[in-house]
Design a protein around this motif. Structure first.
Motif, PDB file in Angstrom:
ATOM      1  N   ILE A   1      17.876 -41.283  43.065  1.00  0.00           N
ATOM      2  CA  ILE A   1      17.074 -40.067  42.945  1.00  0.00           C
ATOM      3  C   ILE A   1      17.729 -39.171  41.905  1.00  0.00           C
ATOM      4  N   THR A   2      16.940 -38.627  40.996  1.00  0.00           N
ATOM      5  CA  THR A   2      17.487 -37.662  40.044  1.00  0.00           C
ATOM      6  C   THR A   2      17.652 -36.321  40.759  1.00  0.00           C
TER       7      THR A   2
ATOM      8  N   TYR B   1      13.953 -39.751  56.488  1.00  0.00           N
ATOM      9  CA  TYR B   1      14.020 -41.131  56.993  1.00  0.00           C
ATOM     10  C   TYR B   1      15.359 -41.370  57.702  1.00  0.00           C
ATOM     11  N   ALA B   2      16.449 -40.967  57.059  1.00  0.00           N
ATOM     12  CA  ALA B   2      17.785 -41.164  57.653  1.00  0.00           C
ATOM     13  C   ALA B   2      17.896 -40.444  58.988  1.00  0.00           C
ATOM     14  N   ARG B   3      17.434 -39.197  59.059  1.00  0.00           N
ATOM     15  CA  ARG B   3      17.488 -38.440  60.329  1.00  0.00           C
ATOM     16  C   ARG B   3      16.667 -39.131  61.406  1.00  0.00           C
TER      17      ARG B   3
ATOM     18  N   GLU C   1      14.221 -36.647  47.641  1.00  0.00           N
ATOM     19  CA  GLU C   1      15.397 -36.348  48.467  1.00  0.00           C
ATOM     20  C   GLU C   1      14.967 -36.021  49.898  1.00  0.00           C
ATOM     21  N   ARG C   2      13.939 -35.193  50.049  1.00  0.00           N
ATOM     22  CA  ARG C   2      13.437 -34.858  51.397  1.00  0.00           C
ATOM     23  C   ARG C   2      12.935 -36.104  52.128  1.00  0.00           C
TER      24      ARG C   2
ATOM     25  N   GLY D   1       1.882 -37.254  54.949  1.00  0.00           N
ATOM     26  CA  GLY D   1       2.958 -38.060  55.519  1.00  0.00           C
ATOM     27  C   GLY D   1       2.909 -39.514  55.118  1.00  0.00           C
ATOM     28  N   LEU D   2       2.141 -39.822  54.083  1.00  0.00           N
ATOM     29  CA  LEU D   2       1.960 -41.210  53.682  1.00  0.00           C
ATOM     30  C   LEU D   2       3.255 -41.839  53.174  1.00  0.00           C
TER      31      LEU D   2
END
Length: 186
Positions: free
Chosen positions: A132-133, A146-148, A140-141, A106-107
């Motif tokens: 992000i490619t 982070y957004a959630r 992406e995850r 989780g770093l």
């Protein structure tokens, strides 16, 4: 927990991930440039920039970047970022990398939360951007999580089409704009 996270109100503190045991959040120093370059190189997914650019980054953008340090003081992961000149309330996250031995703890999420708290403590911060490619599912995850966690929406659009890159095989870079984000401590 970082010093910046400790200053957050209790209701916001729960949204921020703590650093994994044995690691601490810090600002990068020029002396960290070589280690950061090595972590980027060994990631095998980041576009590797010159070692010189990482030295400059640690000098000129330390206020908008972070490193995770182990007990020995050496970097175990990093995030480099900068404030967009045209959007001074937006932090662009340029690169995120974690040393192979530290992955799965989780770093990266804790670094991203720590960087957000650090920057927001110094200025108004309403959004984070990154590119992000399409094949980079780990990034992406990280950013969708982070957004959630922060109750922010995510807008996506192609920023740089693959045809803009002079080297063959470079995928398009998709811009992720995350916001509005809670401004910790404000």
């Amino acid at each position: 927990m970082t010093a910046a996270q400790a200053d957050l109100p209790t209701d916001l503190r729960a949204k921020f991930l703590e650093m994994p045991e044995g690691l601490r959040l810090d600002s990068p120093a020029v002396a960290d440039g070589a280690a950061i370059w090595r972590i980027a190189r060994d990631s095998k997914v980041l576009d590797l920039n010159s070692s010189y650019s990482y030295l400059l980054w640690c000098r000129d953008f330390a206020a908008t970047s972070v490193v995770a340090r182990g007990a020995d003081g050496e970097p175990a992961g990093f995030i480099t970022g900068y404030i967009r000149p045209e959007r001074p309330d937006t932090l662009l996250v340029w690169q995120v990398a974690v040393d192979h031995e530290q992955r799965g703890r989780g770093l990266a999420g804790a670094l991203l939360d720590g960087l957000t708290a650090k920057v927001a403590a110094e200025r108004e911060l309403t959004a984070i951007e990154t590119t992000i490619t399409p094949d980079n599912t780990a990034s992406e995850r990280l950013f969708l999580s982070y957004a959630r966690r922060h109750g922010a929406s995510v807008e996506r659009k192609i920023l740089f089409d693959a045809g803009l890159f002079p080297d063959d095989g470079h995928e398009a870079e998709v811009l992720y704009r995350i916001g509005p984000i809670s401004a910790p401590g404000r």
